[in-house]
Design an enzyme around this catalytic site. Structure first.
Site, PDB file in Angstrom:
ATOM      1  N   LYS B  78       4.248  34.490  83.099  1.00 32.45           N
ATOM      2  CA  LYS B  78       5.298  34.731  84.094  1.00 32.45           C
ATOM      3  C   LYS B  78       6.561  34.031  83.587  1.00 32.45           C
ATOM      4  CE  LYS B  78       6.157  34.158  89.101  1.00 32.45           C
ATOM      5  NZ  LYS B  78       5.590  33.684  90.374  1.00 32.45           N
ATOM      6  N   SER B 153       5.559  36.964  94.257  1.00 34.33           N
ATOM      7  CA  SER B 153       6.570  37.046  93.231  1.00 34.33           C
ATOM      8  C   SER B 153       6.032  37.326  91.821  1.00 34.33           C
ATOM      9  CB  SER B 153       7.351  35.737  93.184  1.00 34.33           C
ATOM     10  OG  SER B 153       6.511  34.671  92.800  1.00 34.33           O
ATOM     11  N   SER B 177       2.072  34.147  95.989  1.00 34.35           N
ATOM     12  CA  SER B 177       2.701  34.871  94.879  1.00 34.35           C
ATOM     13  C   SER B 177       1.772  35.287  93.748  1.00 34.35           C
ATOM     14  CB  SER B 177       3.846  34.046  94.291  1.00 34.35           C
ATOM     15  OG  SER B 177       4.990  34.173  95.094  1.00 34.35           O
TER      16      SER B 177
END
Lengths: 490, 486
Positions: B78, B153, B177
């Site tokens: 990420k 997210s 997330s």
């Protein structure tokens, strides 16, 4: 601002001054409070700031355990409560030299609370000053505006340097008391070896909260905060200026504005920096990146065992054990190294400690001041000074010759005995030798002899002087006096 | 099976047998990324050359026998984890060109274990969002339906794994997330106990809630990766020195006697009926394996979302202050003074959702509001922790839905932050209480996947992974893939 200075006629006596100090002490750790970067002073800009100090994305603070030990030491030294659990909080505000946009400090639950210390008030009596709290925090960097064309520079070497902020109760009643308090804190942190107390380098500085109120009034007056006072002299001058200014405002029927003011040492005045309305809302909240500091009894006991004898105790001991005058004991114990020097010199000599004290406070301090040296850098070692005083007391040399020997020692000519020997300064105590000189002086000054005999007693000094001159100062003054008096009364 | 369809565990075995090389795997996946990511937008940065070089090195090391546990295995990070030499954008214009001078601990540990990083995945800006629509680099598409959000997210990570562009991805989870996008893309997502994985080098959103984890296609892969990531890090004061068990070895435990708690409120209004049925059916699968089901009460459950939306913005408002245009990140052109530099750098650098949260957070910490909001929220947070503690006296795992509905359409909720925030209603509690939690594929409704959510007491990752693994042995949900990406 000259109006503020014609205060004498305006009834200052009606007003009572109330002062509280916030002293910022840089703790003498090798590395920063939350990172491994060095805290050494004076490096090239931004060479001692690591990613944590620079507030890079993703970095996290890790507490330097040394600061906890140092704060605990201070807490114990001022008879305070050392919190078993204290927490770090973020103080949020934007400024270019504050890399993270917040300063890690302590707000609720500081590490030290409810302390006290003694200062001497104007009449020489002990006065207790309360210490509200002392908390740990990180210092910010420095903004540099000079020498840069239309731009500002940021040096983050200082960012993350550990500070202990020591907050007093509003117990101080004059600028003099404020200075005495600040000196006491200075003395304590240096005794504890937790700060170098270097004011030029900014390791020891203070803010003062100043207000005035009518005598007898319970309620405190509106205060102003004076920022960044970095010498004892400036603390006194800034506070005095501010007191006069506030009294002037109030006597003219005005109101003091709650604000932050900056002291300008060049102009010797304070001026408004920001008002209460412009003040930041710091939005303090517990720092989620750091765990609470938890301290147990064993830790506190271990720290307590490392505490040195503190200035007050030492001063008392100097009076009781050495018989030194209280005032001199206060001067000698203001710094631990000066006190150590005194004790060492006393050990090396058989003279009354008060004489040692006189020499240290007098000639030695003067010589150090002149050379800009600290007692630890003295060119005369304690054993040298002790040796010198031994020769005074055993009448080998006079007090006057001793000063010559002292100067020679300062120049590195060796021990007192060596200097006396090589310079032939040994005092003449042989009465027959002195009598010869005295007879010569009496014979050479018939008029003065006559005057003396007719009652001008003070002329004895003249004769002593003449004898000393003849003997190049080596005659024992007591012996000279005695023989002179005897001969002149014949 | 084609290389892209294999799990990490499969690939590991294949590499060991010499069936293929790391370079072959890496090339295959890079080709897929090149083919599909224009549509999916799962990646912010693809590091093809570096990946191939790393794969080549891994193959060489492997032949010498001295290889780490992930030697030659591909993963993606990420874009919230700081990586040296490659930009770390955090999905924001603010960090569009930011290159970190150091590697995050997580990145370092994967590198040390020999993993090959294919690139860095798209995400909601500064991890603030539940749909991946707040990214400066554009929304990520859900491979199950390109009109839908993959959640957020960690939407880029979830989409990359679901679309078989990578077998595994790191993620971060502040309120759901990792788990919510895992549920919406039919992948497995685990958020470990707070303090289990170092936060050093993970750009902070809300420090007391953020935790790194992984998104994979099997519980075994999650176990393998967690074993590498987990462990104490002296650079993170909130990381905890707790032994790291062999998670892979723990997968083969039995569910016989496992006490599973069910929260009645989870099935109240708000939960899609088909979702509810799928979750109930999944609970039946656990029961059939010997687990016992019982109801537990979390009396303060309703306060999770409001508590979270005070605590998280408060911390974020402070954490994001360092992005001021002075030392790194976006800096406004020709500022006329300091205030202008601050206002425009931040005004231009941050997107709407980030600004909304900074403002909310600044407000709740302000003098006069602190007690009513921040302090109150902290107290409620304590109550929520106690609720879980009480519940875990009677059960080993609390299970329920991960999200109230399957994936929603992109653009559907962007105008209504509250509805968007409610998407995390089931996941936020685990963050507030610092508990480990997981989402496992448990059904497909009208072509869109959903997840079974499981929360355990502190350090119960082993139980969660084992339960997920055993559940998956009885179901085939996790094997399903979006048709276009098989």
């Amino acid at each position: 601002m000259s109006a503020a200075k014609n205060n004498g006629t305006r009834g200052n006596g009606r007003w009572e001054v109330v002062i509280g100090l916030e002293v910022h002490t840089q703790l003498a750790t090798q590395s920063k409070i939350f990172s491994g970067a060095s805290t050494a002073y004076g490096a090239a800009p931004n060479t001692q700031a690591c990613l944590v100090d620079l507030g890079y994305p993703g970095v996290l603070p890790v507490l330097n355990e040394q600061v906890v030990r140092m704060a605990t030491k201070f807490g114990l030294a001022v008879n305070a409560t050392v919190a078993r659990r204290s927490i770090f909080a973020r103080k949020n505000y934007f400024y270019p030299d504050l890399p993270k946009g917040y300063q890690i400090s302590q707000y609720e639950l500081p590490i030290v609370e409810h302390g006290e210390l003694l200062i001497e008030d104007q009449s020489g009596n002990d006065k207790r000053i309360g210490i509200t709290r002392a908390h740990l925090e990180e210092d910010a960097g420095k903004s540099i505006h000079e020498g840069l064309d239309r731009s500002s520079g940021i040096d983050l070497n200082r960012a993350g340097t550990p500070l202990l902020e020591i907050v007093s109760e509003p117990d101080l009643r004059s600028a003099k008391e404020a200075v005495a308090y600040m000196r006491k804190i200075h003395s304590i942190v240096r005794y504890l070896d937790i700060s170098d107390g270097n004011m030029q380098e900014g390791s020891f500085r203070c803010d003062a909260n100043v207000s005035v109120r009518l005598r007898g009034q319970e309620e405190l007056g509106t205060r102003t905060e004076l920022k960044n006072l970095n010498s004892f002299r400036f603390v006194e001058k800034a506070i005095n200026f501010e007191i006069e200014r506030q009294i002037e405002v109030l006597e003219d029927g005005g109101e003091v504005t709650q604000e932050t003011r900056l002291y300008d040492s060049d102009k010797d005045e304070t001026r408004s920096m920001r008002s209460k309305e412009e003040a930041n809302d710091y939005r303090y909240f517990p720092d989620p990146d750091l765990l609470p500091i938890e301290i147990d009894e064993a830790f506190i006991d271990a720290v307590r065992n490392t505490l040195p004898e503190l200035p007050d105790a030492k001063r008392q001991r100097f009076v009781s054990d050495y018989g030194v005058k209280a005032e001199d004991a206060g001067i000698l114990t203001a710094s631990r190294s000066l006190a150590d020097y005194f004790e060492a010199s006393s050990k090396f000599s058989d003279v009354k400690p008060q004489l040692v004290a006189n020499w240290i406070i007098g000639d030695l301090s003067a010589a150090l001041n002149k050379a800009g040296l600290d007692i630890r850098e003295s060119r005369i070692a304690p054993e040298q000074l002790g040796g010198l005083l031994n020769r005074v007391v055993d009448n080998t040399i006079s007090g006057k010759i001793a000063k010559e020997v002292f100067d020679a020692m300062w120049m590195g000519e060796g021990s007192a005995d060596d200097i006396i020997e090589s310079r032939g300064l040994k005092q003449i105590t042989d009465t027959s030798a002195i009598e010869v000189v005295i007879d010569k002086v009496i014979e050479a000054n018939p008029r003065q002899v006559a005057d003396y005999k007719s009652g001008k007693d003070k002329l004895i000094g003249y004769f002593v002087g003449q004898v000393m001159k003849e003997t190049m100062g080596k005659a024992n003054p007591a012996v000279v006096n005695e023989i002179l008096k005897q001969k002149l009364s014949e | 099976m084609e290389l892209h369809a294999q799990t990490l565990t499969d690939l590991q075995a294949g590499l060991e047998r010499g069936d293929f090389s790391s370079v072959e795997i890496t090339q295959a996946l890079l080709d897929r990324i090149a083919k599909f990511d224009t549509d999916l937008n799962a990646f912010i940065t693809v590091t093809s050359e570096r990946a191939l070089a790393a794969a080549k090195r891994a193959d060489e090391v492997r032949s010498s026998g001295d290889n780490g546990v992930l030697c030659g295995l591909p993963i993606v990070h990420k874009d919230i984890f700081c990586t040296r030499d490659v930009t770390t954008t955090c999905g924001s214009r603010m960090l569009e060109n930011f290159v970190s001078p150091y590697d995050a601990t997580v990145v370092e540990r994967f590198a040390d274990a020999g993993a090959v990083v294919l690139g860095k995945t798209n995400m909601d800006e500064f991890a603030m969002g539940s749909s991946n629509e707040t990214s400066f680099f554009g929304p990520v598409k859900n491979p199950w339906n390109l009109e839908c959000s993959p959640g957020g997210s960690s939407g880029g990570s979830a989409t990359a794994v679901a679309a078989r562009l990578a077998p595994a991805a790191t993620g971060t989870d502040t309120g759901g997330s990792i788990r919510q996008p895992a549920a919406l893309t039919n992948t497995i997502g685990i958020k470990p106990t707070y303090g289990r994985v170092s936060r050093y080098g993970m750009i902070a959103f809300a420090s007391s809630l953020d935790q790194a984890g992984v998104i994979t296609r099997s519980a075994a892969d999650a176990a393998l990766l967690l074993g590498v990531m987990a462990g104490f890090d002296s650079r993170d004061s909130t990381s905890i020195d707790h032994p790291v068990p062999d998670y892979v070895a723990g997968l083969n435990g039995s569910l016989d006697g496992l006490r599973v708690g069910i929260v009645r409120q989870h099935f109240d209004e708000g939960l899609d009926a088909a979702c509810a049925d799928a979750v109930r059916e999944s609970l039946g699968v656990l029961e059939a394996q010997g687990a016992t089901l019982s109801e537990v009460d979390l009396p303060n459950l309703d306060y999770c979302v409001p508590t979270y939306y005070v605590v998280a913005p408060a911390e974020c408002s402070s954490n994001l202050s360092r992005f001021d245009g002075v030392r790194f990140g976006h800096r406004a052109a020709d500022p006329k003074d300091l205030l202008d530099l601050y206002c425009r750098s931040r005004g231009e650098g941050f997107g709407a959702e980030v600004k909304r949260r900074i403002m909310t957070g600044t407000y709740v910490l302000s003098a006069g509001y602190y007690d009513a909001y921040y302090l109150k929220a902290q107290k409620v947070r304590q109550l929520i922790c106690q609720d879980f503690k009480r519940a875990f006296a009677d059960v080993d795992v609390i299970a329920g839905p991960t999200t109230p509905t399957p994936a929603f359409k992109l653009g559907d909720k962007t105008d209504d932050p509250i509805t968007m925030y409610l998407n995390d209603i089931y996941t936020i509690g685990a963050n507030l209480a610092g508990l480990p939690a997981m989402s496992v594929p448990c059904g497909i409704i009208d072509g869109l996947p959903i997840g079974l959510h499981m929360v355990g007491p502190h350090w119960a990752e082993e139980t969660l992974l084992c339960t997920a693994h055993q559940f998956a042995r009885q179901t085939d949900w996790h094997m399903r893939s979006p048709e276009a990406y098989r």
